[in-house]
Design a protein around this motif. Structure first.
Motif, PDB file in Angstrom:
ATOM      1  N   SER A 212     -22.625 -13.089  -5.887  1.00  0.00           N
ATOM      2  CA  SER A 212     -21.424 -12.058  -6.203  1.00  0.00           C
ATOM      3  C   SER A 212     -20.389 -12.912  -7.064  1.00  0.00           C
ATOM      4  CB  SER A 212     -21.130 -11.413  -4.991  1.00  0.00           C
ATOM      5  OG  SER A 212     -20.121 -10.498  -5.265  1.00  0.00           O
ATOM      6  N   SER A 213     -18.990 -12.593  -6.559  1.00  0.00           N
ATOM      7  CA  SER A 213     -17.855 -13.135  -7.192  1.00  0.00           C
ATOM      8  C   SER A 213     -16.571 -12.608  -6.412  1.00  0.00           C
ATOM      9  CB  SER A 213     -17.659 -12.826  -8.723  1.00  0.00           C
ATOM     10  OG  SER A 213     -16.339 -12.959  -9.165  1.00  0.00           O
ATOM     11  N   THR A 214     -15.538 -13.384  -6.589  1.00  0.00           N
ATOM     12  CA  THR A 214     -14.308 -13.040  -5.836  1.00  0.00           C
ATOM     13  C   THR A 214     -13.958 -11.775  -6.593  1.00  0.00           C
ATOM     14  OG1 THR A 214     -13.204 -14.618  -7.299  1.00  0.00           O
ATOM     15  CG2 THR A 214     -13.421 -15.122  -4.975  1.00  0.00           C
TER      16      THR A 214
ATOM     17  N   GLN B 130     -23.156  -7.050  -3.173  1.00  0.00           N
ATOM     18  CA  GLN B 130     -23.124  -7.247  -1.739  1.00  0.00           C
ATOM     19  C   GLN B 130     -23.873  -6.328  -0.995  1.00  0.00           C
ATOM     20  OE1 GLN B 130     -18.933  -8.386  -0.682  1.00  0.00           O
ATOM     21  NE2 GLN B 130     -18.736  -9.738  -2.526  1.00  0.00           N
TER      22      GLN B 130
ATOM     23  N   GLY C  37     -20.176 -15.745  -3.198  1.00  0.00           N
ATOM     24  CA  GLY C  37     -19.173 -15.328  -4.047  1.00  0.00           C
ATOM     25  C   GLY C  37     -18.320 -16.260  -4.515  1.00  0.00           C
TER      26      GLY C  37
ATOM     27  N   GLY D  66     -15.475 -18.341  -6.530  1.00  0.00           N
ATOM     28  CA  GLY D  66     -14.177 -18.175  -7.181  1.00  0.00           C
ATOM     29  C   GLY D  66     -14.115 -18.706  -8.631  1.00  0.00           C
TER      30      GLY D  66
ATOM     31  N   TYR E 273     -17.838 -16.826   0.584  1.00  0.00           N
ATOM     32  CA  TYR E 273     -16.858 -16.976  -0.825  1.00  0.00           C
ATOM     33  C   TYR E 273     -16.689 -18.468  -1.045  1.00  0.00           C
ATOM     34  CZ  TYR E 273     -15.798 -11.923  -1.178  1.00  0.00           C
ATOM     35  OH  TYR E 273     -15.979 -10.709  -1.438  1.00  0.00           O
TER      36      TYR E 273
ATOM     37  N   ALA F  40     -14.611 -20.296  -2.990  1.00  0.00           N
ATOM     38  CA  ALA F  40     -13.311 -20.261  -3.891  1.00  0.00           C
ATOM     39  C   ALA F  40     -12.188 -21.058  -3.695  1.00  0.00           C
ATOM     40  CB  ALA F  40     -13.026 -18.655  -3.549  1.00  0.00           C
TER      41      ALA F  40
ATOM     42  N   LYS G 145     -10.725 -15.756   1.141  1.00  0.00           N
ATOM     43  CA  LYS G 145     -11.183 -14.376   0.506  1.00  0.00           C
ATOM     44  C   LYS G 145     -11.385 -13.474   1.782  1.00  0.00           C
ATOM     45  CE  LYS G 145      -9.961 -16.059  -3.405  1.00  0.00           C
ATOM     46  NZ  LYS G 145      -8.721 -15.461  -4.125  1.00  0.00           N
TER      47      LYS G 145
END
Length: 251
Positions: free
Chosen positions: A139-141, A160, A181, A183, A244, A246, A250
């Motif tokens: 996924s991603s931030t 997610q 996820g 960053g 996350y 990152a 988060k």
């Protein structure tokens, strides 16, 4: 000692995917390196083989059902039944909502969400037969919201929900499903973002690092390390989670 398994990593020609493929190979797994073309994936395969690992370059558009079926046939023949799948393939088509085209929306959804669905659906039967499976979705931030990325943010948030549902459905078969996820990670994709907003990549990295609690941007190996954990046999009691990676908290 880690049991050697067959792993698939999509979008593995460069960046995060290449680092993940190399890490899983270093962990002792045979790795199918999947990207749009086998030629693009070959450099990652060469790096794995140079380090003493086993890998196979596979060309496939993960959003195309027939291409996915053909890729799995090649993987089964060349490496064996896969029980680790890392859905990393992704693209960006950034734009503000009022300028975003339907094609920009659809293409991002197809690669991220449809691609993860098709790859996972094809893999899960092999995992269930083995009584062991590890599904790791990127996924991603940006799933938390990011200006100019309505398509990408929606796709990454969708990943997610998809993964949490997989955890509920497949847990009783020894299959876990988790999300990483990232960053800001220093890759060709983030270099393209810098170009889009009109700054040099070095300037972009410096600005992001200043706003990151650990004081630096992420590297592909940071994500590969997290994947290695989720793919391990020791992570069998961790499923349906979003981690996350990152450089700061988060939510």
């Amino acid at each position: 000692m880690t049991e050697s398994r067959v792993a698939i990593v999509t979008g593995a020609a460069q960046g995060i995917g290449a680092a993940v493929a190399q890490r899983l190979a270093a962990d002792g797994h045979k790795v199918a390196v999947v990207d749009l073309s086998a030629d693009a994936a070959q450099a990652t395969v060469d790096a794995i083989e140079a380090a003493g690992g086993t890998a196979l370059a596979v060309g496939a558009d993960v959003s195309d059902a027939d291409a996915v079926d053909a890729a799995f046939a090649q993987i089964l023949d060349g490496l064996g039944a896969p029980t680790i799948v890392v859905n990393n393939a992704g693209i960006i088509r950034d734009n503000l909502l009022f300028k975003m085209t339907v094609d920009e929306w659809d293409l991002v959804m197809a690669v991220h969400l449809r691609g993860a669905f098709l790859m996972t659906k094809a893999a899960q039967k092999h995992m269930i037969e083995a009584g062991f499976g590890r599904i790791i979705n990127l996924s991603s931030t940006s799933a938390l919201g990011n200006r100019g990325q309505a398509n990408y943010s929606a796709a990454k948030a969708g990943i997610q929900g998809f993964t949490k549902t997989l955890a509920l459905e497949l847990g009783k078969f020894g299959v876990t499903a988790n999300v990483i996820g990232p960053g800001f990670i220093q890759t060709p994709m983030t270099a393209a973002t810098a170009e889009r907003i009109g700054v040099t990549f070095d300037e972009f990295i410096e600005a992001v690092a200043k706003d990151t609690p650990v004081g630096r941007v992420g590297q592909p190996d940071d994500i590969a390390h997290a994947v290695s954990f989720f793919a391990s046999e020791g992570a069998g009691y961790v499923t349906g989670q979003v981690l996350y990676v990152a450089g700061g908290p988060k939510a």
